[in-house]
Design an enzyme around this catalytic site. Structure first.
Site, PDB file in Angstrom:
ATOM      1  N   LYS A 292       0.846  -1.193   0.000  1.00  0.00           N
ATOM      2  CA  LYS A 292       0.000   0.000   0.000  1.00  0.00           C
ATOM      3  C   LYS A 292       0.884   1.247   0.000  1.00  0.00           C
ATOM      4  CE  LYS A 292      -3.928   1.890   2.647  1.00  0.00           C
ATOM      5  NZ  LYS A 292      -4.837   1.635   3.789  1.00  0.00           N
TER       6      LYS A 292
ATOM      7  N   MET B 165      -6.861   8.567   2.769  1.00  0.00           N
ATOM      8  CA  MET B 165      -7.001   7.171   3.243  1.00  0.00           C
ATOM      9  C   MET B 165      -8.183   6.990   4.183  1.00  0.00           C
ATOM     10  SD  MET B 165      -3.256   5.440   3.505  1.00  0.00           S
ATOM     11  CE  MET B 165      -2.735   6.094   5.063  1.00  0.00           C
TER      12      MET B 165
ATOM     13  N   SER C 116      -9.502   1.686   2.128  1.00  0.00           N
ATOM     14  CA  SER C 116      -8.502   2.495   1.492  1.00  0.00           C
ATOM     15  C   SER C 116      -7.403   1.700   0.776  1.00  0.00           C
ATOM     16  CB  SER C 116      -7.865   3.411   2.539  1.00  0.00           C
ATOM     17  OG  SER C 116      -7.174   2.684   3.520  1.00  0.00           O
TER      18      SER C 116
ATOM     19  N   ILE D 166      -8.175   0.445   9.552  1.00  0.00           N
ATOM     20  CA  ILE D 166      -8.625   1.031  10.821  1.00  0.00           C
ATOM     21  C   ILE D 166     -10.132   0.920  10.970  1.00  0.00           C
ATOM     22  CG2 ILE D 166      -8.887   3.421  10.006  1.00  0.00           C
ATOM     23  CD1 ILE D 166      -7.635   4.307  12.697  1.00  0.00           C
ATOM     24  N   ALA D 167     -10.840   0.686   9.863  1.00  0.00           N
ATOM     25  CA  ALA D 167     -12.304   0.518   9.916  1.00  0.00           C
ATOM     26  C   ALA D 167     -12.767  -0.521   8.906  1.00  0.00           C
ATOM     27  CB  ALA D 167     -13.005   1.838   9.629  1.00  0.00           C
ATOM     28  N   GLY D 168     -11.810  -1.063   8.145  1.00  0.00           N
ATOM     29  CA  GLY D 168     -12.129  -2.037   7.102  1.00  0.00           C
ATOM     30  C   GLY D 168     -11.241  -1.906   5.884  1.00  0.00           C
ATOM     31  N   SER D 169     -10.193  -1.119   5.974  1.00  0.00           N
ATOM     32  CA  SER D 169      -9.417  -0.749   4.781  1.00  0.00           C
ATOM     33  C   SER D 169      -8.632  -1.888   4.144  1.00  0.00           C
ATOM     34  CB  SER D 169      -8.466   0.409   5.106  1.00  0.00           C
ATOM     35  OG  SER D 169      -9.179   1.631   5.152  1.00  0.00           O
TER      36      SER D 169
END
Lengths: 538, 538
Positions: free
Chosen positions: A134, A183, A209, A230-233
């Site tokens: 990434k 992001m 992201s 951090i939330a689903g990236s």
């Protein structure tokens, strides 16, 4: 600061530079006709040899490593093949940011020569394996723009902890992959590199992201890439692109030294790095390798958890969650989770249907923690870069987010611990080895329409490891049903209505999410291997 | 609220209640003459039988466990002996708070009967071992006042996580031990229970905040107690009382569910629970037991670190730090660290002399993090209890401490991570297995004079495990030297001057502190066993 150049100038120069780093003979003929689904283009575009098609298409990361060891492949030919396929993927989906193909091929050649010179040296666990990264990971000489003009043309001077470790383990780094501006959204679109497309259906989002990674791995321009979550990236791009991925528990995979849109020292939800791959065993192998490598030597914040090699052989007990009580899954997503549960049941797995407690409150705390500084830091980065917000960032409405006080944070933190405790007891009382649930209520959506992240972010809130397994694709029979199916209010209905017909979502991948207990990543890997075998190989 | 009763009334009632829980035949004759050092009183006061003197005096926690298993001892006689010796200790040093001797003896009898009923059942790792607890641990039916009137007569309804686990592992709980008002100083004095004295020299402090534990273990009224530590609260009482103790890395020993003087949800320095004992192997055995017991099942915030049983057999490489660059050790403390280093050198250990980087800055951040809420929460507790501040709390000057903003906290947190990184590299570059340093510049001081905590708090700041090993006592030859020896300015000089003569500090214990890398608690236990053997058994 960008000096006299506009963000458009900067973007043009960066994209031209990227273009020049793709060899001419790897360029796709402009005459090639493309449909909505470009997954098969690498096989037919005439750029890859038959052997290169086989190397990249028929092997997962573990196969590649084993075949280099058995001398069926050289590291150099493997790297060359993946550079070529990544170049093809880039031209079709705009998934890459920084490219270092030539250095990668040279390094692979050197690895081959090292083997010849030292044939009895122990094999490094990732010897010769190309790994994509990434964009947020720093590699000296390459930018880490994370989709923001502000960071363009400021090449990194040091490796982030993880790429440094991967190199020491024998990996080959060959490209970095696209992300959303900031992001902080799930649409990998920005003013530096443009938008990454979904190769299953070019009209759908590649997710984010880590969207460039998702698209690249789906194209098999990479068999193992590294995202962050951090939330689903890590998981959203895997959902959108139909690949495997794992959000590990925090503190296991080195994260230090990355470019970040977050104010330094911000506490709250832990962002983690993890694998995105073409197989579940590649994710496991990655985790095993990291957890055996004293990764904490590379990142002082890493936990000293070790891979034990003592996986349970018994059949797991799995909690199945059909929806999260906030958002109704799209019809094909409902089909996917029901079919998966049925397959597990038929295989004699002990299944218990569960409702998740306190999801809305957990989500509220999660979003409160994301925005502790009122997102001022990231807004400053956008402003300093003299660039407009992309559509998905506009939708977040950063300027409307209030900053929190320290007392606010303590209240969020205290309640987070209480809910972590409630889930911990829930897990133990239900004697769970894993939970299986949809990874999102939606499949890949049209651009900038990605909605609820409650199904993924809950596990960041709890810091539980979560793995995506692809199980199929949207079918014509997945008809849009009435709005009455949306059970949970207006926000749910608005999201649910996005599923207007299977034609819109043609070839969109379907996936399930398997969640383990915090820091039981090794045990979860065992469960996932078991489940994946039932869902995809039986 | 305390209703009509003053804090003095409440204290009198609590102390009378405690008095009644000591059997009459365990009361020390008022005719017994006491010197400054009461360590030998249990042997001569006529309350313990010869066998009870031997059980409590000649066995560490591991011996006790082994001898119960081999049926040399019964759990009941062991528990009775420690209850009696704890009662004696209480009368001499005022080290206890809540007492549950009779329940403990009954439980031990039950454990013995269970063995008779099930002689082939596997032994629980702590079967029959009496363990004392710092007052902050909740045990149903007992108060956890933590030395504050506000919490008096509010008995706990549930166990804290650790006592629950210890019971499940077969331990016997028999008493809780005294702390300072607020638990935020190093003098275990408060308006509920009064001051705990140091049995080595009744005119010196027993330390704190786990001062009751320190005193009780020194009296061998306990061979294994549990303290807690955020700046040195496990180690300072070990320094003052000349016992072994370990501040583990955070997240290993269950901490949840304790009474706390801290605002809920406060981030920052992690407070930890850990063992205080009469031997280093008892500390190791405790850590091994906890790390083998899936302690995370009892506390959702526990890490899933496991004891591997793979301790290094090679000689360790040890960094020796003679002082921390902020505070000059008292003459006997200088002697202790030099003699210890010399013994290690003579034993062929690889020693490297080190200066610690950034100690003052680390200490500043640490204190900033302790006081994020301006200590308002704890001041409210004092005010709600309608009690005055004790002398050591007055000296902290709570009212003068400013509260921090969230931005302040983020700056502290960011810089903490940077310094953690610097120490991490320092450790790796010096190829250290451990650091040995003084645990404080001072020995046990006179009441309310305990000063700098930089030598202990640095390791809380870094979250490194740190173990105290006793090595001797102050001697007449440890003369007070001139003020010129204090090298680091006014604060240093003020502390250094406290050492006015060896007579003042007669029999004050001397100790060294051995520090390991974060989460390498098992490796540190191995080093400590090695070092302890050289310092104390060769």
């Amino acid at each position: 600061m960008a000096g006299d150049k506009t963000y458009v100038d900067i973007s043009r120069a960066k994209c031209e530079q990227r273009e020049r780093l793709i060899r001419d003979e790897w360029k796709i003929s402009p005459k090639l006709k493309l449909g909505h689904n470009v997954l098969e283009v690498p096989k037919i575009c005439g750029i890859l040899t038959e052997r290169e098609i086989a190397i990249t298409g028929d092997n997962d990361a573990v196969d590649i490593i084993e075949k280099i060891r058995s001398q069926a492949f050289t590291a150099e030919e493997v790297t060359l093949a993946f550079c070529k396929r990544a170049a093809i993927a880039q031209q079709l989906t705009n998934c890459l940011t920084e490219i270092c193909f030539e250095d990668a091929i040279e390094r692979a050649r050197q690895l081959d020569q090292d083997r010849v010179a030292n044939p009895s040296a122990p094999w490094k666990p990732l010897h010769g394996l190309p790994i994509s990264l990434k964009d947020s990971f720093n590699v000296p000489g390459l930018d880490s723009t994370i989709g923001m003009t502000y960071f363009a043309n400021k090449p990194a001077e040091e490796y982030s902890a993880l790429p440094r470790l991967l190199l020491d383990l024998g990996a080959v780094l060959y490209c970095k992959t696209n992300v959303p501006q900031t992001m902080m959204t799930a649409d990998s679109d920005n003013n530096v590199w443009g938008r990454t497309l979904n190769p299953s259906n070019l009209k759908l989002t590649a997710g984010g992201s880590s969207g460039g990674e998702g698209s690249l791995v789906a194209m098999r321009g990479s068999v193992l890439g590294i995202g962050t979550d951090i939330a689903g990236s890590i998981r959203i791009p895997a959902i959108c692109n139909g690949i495997y991925s794992a959000r590990p528990s925090s503190g296991i995979v080195p994260f230090a030294g990355q470019q970040s849109p977050e104010v330094p020292g911000m506490p709250g939800i832990e962002v983690v790095a993890g694998p995105m791959a073409t197989s579940s065993r590649a994710c496991s192998y990655f985790m095993k390798t990291i957890m055996t490598a004293q990764a904490w030597r590379y990142d002082s914040s890493c936990l000293h958890l070790r891979w034990t090699g003592e996986q349970s052989k018994r059949k797991p007990r799995i909690g199945v969650v059909l929806d999260d009580g906030l958002y109704t899954p799209f019809p094909p997503v409902r089909r996917a989770i029901r079919e998966a549960a049925q397959k597990l049941r038929s295989a004699g797995i002990d299944i218990v249907e569960l409702r998740l407690p306190h999801v809305a409150e957990a989500l509220g705390i999660t979003f409160g923690m994301f925005a502790l500084d009122g997102c001022k830091f990231v807004q400053n980065l956008i402003n300093e870069g003299n660039e407009p917000q992309v559509e998905s960032v506009k939708r977040v409405n950063l300027a409307s987010i209030p900053a929190s006080s320290l007392a606010d944070y303590m209240r969020l933190n205290d309640r987070r611990h209480q809910l972590q405790d409630i889930y911990h007891k829930f897990w133990i009382e239900n004697q769970l080895d894993a939970i299986m649930l949809p990874p999102a209520p939606q499949t890949a959506t049209r651009f900038d329409e990605w909605g609820p992240v409650s199904y993924t972010a809950l596990w960041n809130f709890l810091d539980y490891p979560a793995i995506i397994i692809p199980t199929g694709r949207v079918r014509e029979s997945d008809v849009a049903d009435g709005e009455d199916s949306a059970l949970y209010g207006e926000a749910d209905l608005n999201n649910y209505k996005l599923y207007d017909s299977p034609e819109t979502y043609q070839d969109a991948p379907l996936t399930v999410q398997i969640v383990g207990m915090r820091q039981e990543d090794e045990a979860l890997a065992g469960v996932v291997e078991f489940v994946d075998n039932i869902l995809n190989r039986s």
